[in-house]
Design a protein around this motif. Structure first.
Motif, PDB file in Angstrom:
ATOM      1  N   LEU B 410     -13.458   8.752   1.662  1.00 41.01           N
ATOM      2  CA  LEU B 410     -13.772  10.167   1.368  1.00 41.01           C
ATOM      3  C   LEU B 410     -12.433  10.788   0.780  1.00 41.01           C
ATOM      4  N   ILE B 411     -11.343  10.129   1.244  1.00 43.16           N
ATOM      5  CA  ILE B 411      -9.907  10.745   0.985  1.00 43.16           C
ATOM      6  C   ILE B 411      -9.570  10.396  -0.376  1.00 43.16           C
ATOM      7  N   PRO B 412      -9.222  11.115  -1.305  1.00 42.87           N
ATOM      8  CA  PRO B 412      -8.726  10.468  -2.859  1.00 42.87           C
ATOM      9  C   PRO B 412      -7.362   9.695  -2.702  1.00 42.87           C
ATOM     10  N   GLN B 413      -7.500   8.480  -3.200  1.00 42.68           N
ATOM     11  CA  GLN B 413      -6.338   7.635  -3.223  1.00 42.68           C
ATOM     12  C   GLN B 413      -5.055   8.420  -3.621  1.00 42.68           C
ATOM     13  N   ILE B 414      -5.102   9.132  -4.510  1.00 44.44           N
ATOM     14  CA  ILE B 414      -4.278   9.701  -5.168  1.00 44.44           C
ATOM     15  C   ILE B 414      -3.440  10.822  -4.348  1.00 44.44           C
ATOM     16  N   ALA B 415      -4.206  11.148  -3.123  1.00 44.44           N
ATOM     17  CA  ALA B 415      -3.851  12.267  -2.314  1.00 44.44           C
ATOM     18  C   ALA B 415      -3.084  11.755  -1.320  1.00 44.44           C
ATOM     19  N   PHE B 416      -2.878  10.524  -1.068  1.00 44.60           N
ATOM     20  CA  PHE B 416      -1.938   9.810   0.055  1.00 44.60           C
ATOM     21  C   PHE B 416      -1.104   8.558  -0.621  1.00 44.60           C
ATOM     22  N   LEU B 417      -1.527   7.830  -1.232  1.00 47.13           N
ATOM     23  CA  LEU B 417      -0.877   6.636  -1.757  1.00 47.13           C
ATOM     24  C   LEU B 417       0.636   7.055  -2.212  1.00 47.13           C
ATOM     25  N   PHE B 418       0.790   8.026  -3.000  1.00 44.38           N
ATOM     26  CA  PHE B 418       1.987   8.267  -3.300  1.00 44.38           C
ATOM     27  C   PHE B 418       3.019   8.571  -2.119  1.00 44.38           C
ATOM     28  N   GLY B 419       2.557   9.401  -1.126  1.00 39.39           N
ATOM     29  CA  GLY B 419       3.195   9.650  -0.140  1.00 39.39           C
ATOM     30  C   GLY B 419       3.506   8.336   0.616  1.00 39.39           C
ATOM     31  N   VAL B 420       2.517   7.518   0.615  1.00 42.46           N
ATOM     32  CA  VAL B 420       2.916   6.056   1.498  1.00 42.46           C
ATOM     33  C   VAL B 420       4.162   5.461   0.695  1.00 42.46           C
ATOM     34  N   GLN B 421       3.599   5.443  -0.575  1.00 40.79           N
ATOM     35  CA  GLN B 421       4.787   4.860  -1.372  1.00 40.79           C
ATOM     36  C   GLN B 421       6.297   5.271  -1.200  1.00 40.79           C
ATOM     37  N   VAL B 422       6.543   6.742  -1.189  1.00 39.86           N
ATOM     38  CA  VAL B 422       7.997   7.157  -1.046  1.00 39.86           C
ATOM     39  C   VAL B 422       8.300   6.775   0.368  1.00 39.86           C
ATOM     40  N   LEU B 423       7.325   6.708   1.218  1.00 35.32           N
ATOM     41  CA  LEU B 423       7.868   6.295   2.962  1.00 35.32           C
ATOM     42  C   LEU B 423       8.319   4.623   2.828  1.00 35.32           C
ATOM     43  N   VAL B 425       9.620   3.434   0.288  1.00 37.85           N
ATOM     44  CA  VAL B 425      10.932   3.248  -0.294  1.00 37.85           C
ATOM     45  C   VAL B 425      11.959   3.433   0.573  1.00 37.85           C
ATOM     46  N   VAL B 426      11.635   4.585   1.243  1.00 38.37           N
ATOM     47  CA  VAL B 426      12.832   4.986   2.438  1.00 38.37           C
ATOM     48  C   VAL B 426      13.070   3.757   3.552  1.00 38.37           C
ATOM     49  N   LEU B 427      11.690   3.116   3.729  1.00 40.56           N
ATOM     50  CA  LEU B 427      12.026   2.144   4.842  1.00 40.56           C
ATOM     51  C   LEU B 427      12.258   0.616   4.058  1.00 40.56           C
ATOM     52  N   ARG B 428      12.490   0.892   2.726  1.00 41.33           N
ATOM     53  CA  ARG B 428      12.536  -0.583   2.107  1.00 41.33           C
ATOM     54  C   ARG B 428      11.383  -1.597   1.946  1.00 41.33           C
ATOM     55  N   LEU B 429      10.325  -1.041   2.328  1.00 46.03           N
ATOM     56  CA  LEU B 429       9.259  -2.027   2.012  1.00 46.03           C
ATOM     57  C   LEU B 429       8.388  -1.839   0.955  1.00 46.03           C
ATOM     58  N   ASP B 430       8.800  -1.136  -0.015  1.00 47.56           N
ATOM     59  CA  ASP B 430       7.997  -0.955  -1.210  1.00 47.56           C
ATOM     60  C   ASP B 430       8.146  -2.120  -2.042  1.00 47.56           C
ATOM     61  N   LEU B 509      -0.574  -0.333  -8.113  1.00 48.40           N
ATOM     62  CA  LEU B 509       0.614   0.208  -8.864  1.00 48.40           C
ATOM     63  C   LEU B 509       1.617   1.034  -7.963  1.00 48.40           C
ATOM     64  N   PHE B 510       0.910   1.786  -7.100  1.00 48.92           N
ATOM     65  CA  PHE B 510       2.027   2.421  -6.158  1.00 48.92           C
ATOM     66  C   PHE B 510       2.752   1.713  -4.962  1.00 48.92           C
ATOM     67  N   ILE B 511       1.883   1.032  -4.422  1.00 48.23           N
ATOM     68  CA  ILE B 511       2.474   0.282  -3.461  1.00 48.23           C
ATOM     69  C   ILE B 511       3.329  -0.783  -3.814  1.00 48.23           C
ATOM     70  N   GLY B 512       2.691  -1.785  -4.878  1.00 46.79           N
ATOM     71  CA  GLY B 512       3.321  -2.775  -5.581  1.00 46.79           C
ATOM     72  C   GLY B 512       4.580  -2.501  -6.323  1.00 46.79           C
ATOM     73  N   ALA B 513       4.673  -0.973  -6.594  1.00 43.66           N
ATOM     74  CA  ALA B 513       5.848  -0.460  -6.987  1.00 43.66           C
ATOM     75  C   ALA B 513       6.107  -0.927  -8.312  1.00 43.66           C
ATOM     76  N   GLY B 514       4.937  -1.469  -9.082  1.00 47.25           N
ATOM     77  CA  GLY B 514       4.912  -2.015 -10.338  1.00 47.25           C
ATOM     78  C   GLY B 514       5.441  -3.374 -10.469  1.00 47.25           C
ATOM     79  N   ARG B 515       5.534  -4.121  -9.324  1.00 40.98           N
ATOM     80  CA  ARG B 515       6.250  -5.281  -9.448  1.00 40.98           C
ATOM     81  C   ARG B 515       4.880  -6.394  -9.423  1.00 40.98           C
ATOM     82  N   PHE B 516       3.866  -6.014  -9.196  1.00 42.01           N
ATOM     83  CA  PHE B 516       2.619  -6.948  -9.172  1.00 42.01           C
ATOM     84  C   PHE B 516       1.689  -6.487 -10.232  1.00 42.01           C
ATOM     85  N   GLU B 517       1.865  -7.160 -11.147  1.00 44.17           N
ATOM     86  CA  GLU B 517       0.591  -7.136 -11.921  1.00 44.17           C
ATOM     87  C   GLU B 517      -0.623  -7.889 -11.699  1.00 44.17           C
TER      88      GLU B 517
END
Lengths: 215, 569
Positions: B410-423, B425-430, B509-517
């Motif tokens: 129900l919640i649009p992916q684009i509304a939270f995935l970017f936020g997860v990605q940023v986090l 990155v901070v945790l170096r888990l991206d 794309l977001f969580i894989g940070a572009g590293r996984f095609e």
């Protein structure tokens, strides 16, 4: 009004479910077809009301007031039907369930009157606004019958309508149903496996004739 | 013993809930914070309204909102109306049987592959025009028509409807199993109503509340879809979700904040749209209540029955043609407009494409398998916990769990995935594989739960009781009796989970940070502007990967139980 079953036989893959049935039911009479489950009783009823699944073949004729029913779609036959489940529509209240059955041409006021009279008759005065889910099994069964009768059918079919009620209620509802049919003065056909259900009209015992899954 | 077991299994629902609720909540909050200008990673240390102002001032925003509303609401409403129309007018007729047999294949076609096929079919240079040109149209070159990627999002809307109707029909069929349809129709007709009227007045009003959540999910998806909108949606400006996606990917990092504001706006749009649809439903119910009992037994509505039948043929036909188009293109060497078929055929693009596809396919399969496996373990754990609660006479609140399960849909992916990605990155888990699997799990879990739940719950628990008394071990009873008996639905749910994972575009794309095609990211990224022959190869690979898994899931139990009559379908 007369419901006339003329040499009715239903076959499945060329195997007859029962031997041909002929039965003339007069207005106000409740005839019974007895038989164990699986003998084709319900299939017979669906043939009469026009709902026979296409896998079955039907021979013979069904006449209501001398008119053959077989070429008519179910919705034009004016044959009411009552199942063991009351099938009250859960998205409508009791009054709306009954209004659904009333003819379109009636005025709003006379519809209201008819619904009130019907509820009074069934000892359900003041139940119009109630949600079907809040009614007891016996009350629901009565509403279900009222609904069938308010559509002013010219015959009515009863498909084991008492089998889900407990012993105590059974007698009560049976009386109510048979009395109402007598008052409406229409022919009725009851199928059941319980000999205690039988009213005084004609009874046909189907026995277990064919091997069929039809219940 | 019992108490010990209970505490162990109680861990599963907790873990399941945490694994996806946490992601959604954290991702949303993180996006909101960025939408208000706070993003220390890129040097923004103060809250402000600037991202919002820039978002609303951006020249493409008003038109993007419009096309989003047209394609999103249009797709949801048309899908819903079409679904009801088909039930009311075609249920159980000849055409309906065609539709019912085609449901599984229709649903198994990934959105992206379908969108690409649809593009190759319906574009001005597409197969349909090639089939009728130049004889009927006189065209020697593709006309300069704006029918695909049109400025209003109509072609996007049509493609969404074609994909969503089979889904809604499937959901409705499973909901209808809880309504006595056959005898309700019999009662209605014996009261003098024609079948169509019985559907409209009796069955659909009962059906709607049972599929409401799925309808909301369809609406939310249509308003926020990125991959299909990139392929078939308008371009300048694109729909809102695509625009936000572009901002997130802009080399100028300042655009991320505007993106976050846009993503939050999409969330608001979706939430208010769901609210509006809910109120609309209540309004319609209120207004039409009297109409249910007017006693009108027939209407002219049934005269459009041919239209309903035609719709079924169109749904099935367009999807089939889209796939055939892809197959033809993938084997094409030269195919000039307006030739009906290619002049010269070739295997070259399959041979060329395959080495390049090896890595994406490998990523797709490993990620999908891992997500499906973790998903099924969590879901079975939850369902087993339910069994134990049930034994203790404690009821699980299934309705609430149901809502929770639907949340990721129900919640649009684009509304939270970017936020997860940023986090991350901070945790170096991206950009690490486990994060990718976890992000896919969010969307795999609901489908695994929804497909396995009903069958798993209908298992006769006495089988396990017998097994425990014989073996003395609950573990043995589970592994040697329950699991084998439920092997078919378990494998099927895993295949569904796998195919859901395959289709994920944004999380990859977001969580894989572009590293996984994966095969999906490659196909979508190539779709616009690349050589059709290559794109067709990619799209077909995206289609075939889950298909092979599905067939394996269906075939394995047959192999395992080949001498067990009761275990065959």
């Amino acid at each position: 009004m007369v419901l006339d079953l003329n040499n009715i036989q239903i076959t499945l893959n060329a195997v007859p479910l029962f031997s041909p049935i002929s039965l003339k039911i007069q207005a106000g009479e409740v005839a019974t077809i007895m038989g164990p489950s699986g003998c084709g009783k319900s299939t017979l009823l669906s043939a009469i009301c026009g709902n026979l699944p296409k896998i079955f073949q039907l021979r013979g004729d069904v006449l209501l007031n001398q008119r053959s029913m077989l070429d008519m779609p179910m919705e034009q036959r004016r044959i009411g039907i009552l199942f063991q489940d009351d099938l009250l529509f859960p998205h409508m209240n009791i009054a709306e369930n009954l209004a659904f059955a009333l003819p379109e041409k009636l005025s709003r006021a006379s519809k209201k009157m008819k619904i009130k009279d019907a509820l009074d008759l069934a000892d359900l005065s003041g139940f119009g606004k109630r949600d079907p889910a809040t009614l007891s099994g016996g009350q629901r069964a009565r509403v279900s019958l009222l609904r069938s009768l308010l559509a002013e059918p010219e015959a009515i079919l009863l498909d084991e309508p008492f089998s889900k009620l407990d012993q105590q209620l059974k007698g009560q509802i049976r009386h109510f149903v048979f009395d109402s049919i007598r008052t409406m003065n229409i022919p009725a056909l009851l199928v059941t496996h319980d000999p205690k259900d039988c009213p005084e009209g004609q009874t046909i015992n189907l026995g277990n004739n064919g091997d069929s899954d039809a219940g | 013993m019992k108490r010990h077991q209970r505490s162990r299994l109680g861990f599963f629902p907790a873990l399941t809930l945490i694994s996806f609720l946490s992601a959604i909540v954290i991702g949303l909050v993180s996006t909101w914070i960025q939408a208000f200008g706070y993003m220390p990673v890129i040097g923004y240390h103060h809250f402000s309204l600037t991202p919002w102002i820039s978002f609303f001032d951006h020249p493409s925003t008003p038109k993007a909102i419009m096309t989003t509303l047209i394609s999103g609401w249009g797709a949801a409403l048309f899908s819903l109306l079409t679904t009801f129309l088909l039930f009311a007018l075609s249920y159980n007729n000849r055409y309906w049987n065609i539709l019912q047999k085609s449901l599984a294949p229709l649903l198994s076609v990934p959105h992206a592959a379908f969108a690409i096929g649809f593009l190759f079919l319906a574009a001005p240079s597409g197969w349909i025009l090639r089939l009728i040109s130049p004889e009927l149209t006189g065209f020697q070159t593709p006309p300069d028509w704006n029918i695909i990627k049109d400025g209003y999002g109509i072609s996007l809307m049509i493609a969404l409807v074609i994909k969503e109707v089979p889904f809604l029909i499937l959901i409705s069929l499973s909901a209808l199993s809880r309504i006595d349809v056959r005898r309700s129709i019999a009662i209605g007709r014996s009261l003098g109503y024609e079948t169509t009227q019985v559907w409209i007045k009796i069955i659909i009003p009962q059906l709607y509340p049972k599929i409401r959540l799925s309808i909301f999910a369809v609406l939310a998806y249509s308003l926020s879809v990125v991959d299909i909108a990139q392929i078939l949606g308008p371009t300048i400006p694109p729909t809102l979700a695509v625009q936000v996606f572009r901002w997130f990917n802009d080399p100028d990092v300042a655009f991320r904040l505007i993106g976050a504001a846009g993503a939050t706006f999409i969330l608001l749009l979706v939430v208010s749209s769901i609210g509006a649809l809910f109120l609309f439903e209540k309004g319609v119910r209120c207004l039409l209540k009297f109409w249910l009992t007017t006693g009108k037994r027939e209407s002219q509505f049934k005269t459009i029955k041919p239209l309903a039948n035609l719709t079924i043929i169109t749904l099935v036909g367009v999807t089939a043609l889209a796939i055939i188009t892809l197959i033809i293109w993938s084997f094409t060497w030269r195919w000039q407009f307006p030739d009906i078929l290619p002049k010269t055929w070739s295997m070259k693009f399959w041979l060329k494409g395959f080495p390049k596809l090896r890595e994406p396919i490998w990523n797709t399969i490993t990620t999908g398998m891992a997500a499906a496996l973790v998903g099924i373990i969590l879901v079975i754990g939850c369902l087993e916990y339910e069994v134990i609660l049930d034994r203790q006479g404690r009821k699980t609140n299934t309705d609430k769990a149901f809502w929770m399960m639907y949340l990721p849909l129900l919640i649009p992916q684009i509304a939270f995935l970017f936020g997860v990605q940023v986090l991350l990155v901070v945790l170096r888990l991206d950009g690490i594989w486990l994060s990718l699997v976890w992000s896919h799990l969010l969307f795999v879990l609901p489908y695994t739960f929804l497909t396995l739940g009903p069958i798993y719950r209908s298992y006769d628990q006495r089988m396990t009781d017998v097994a425990i008394t014989l073996s003395g071990s609950p573990w043995k009873a589970f592994l040697k009796v329950k699991l084998p008996i439920l092997m078919r639905p378990v494998l099927f749910s895993m295949a569904v989970g796998f195919s859901v994972s395959v289709a994920q575009y944004l999380p990859t794309l977001f969580i894989g940070a572009g590293r996984f095609e994966t095969i999906t990211t490659e196909a979508v990224n190539l779709a616009s502007g690349s050589d059709r022959r290559i794109v067709a190869v990619y799209a077909l690979s995206q289609l075939l990967t889950p298909l092979i898994v599905f067939f394996t899931a269906l075939w394995l139990p047959n192999l395992y139980f080949y001498q067990r009559k009761d275990m065959q379908i």
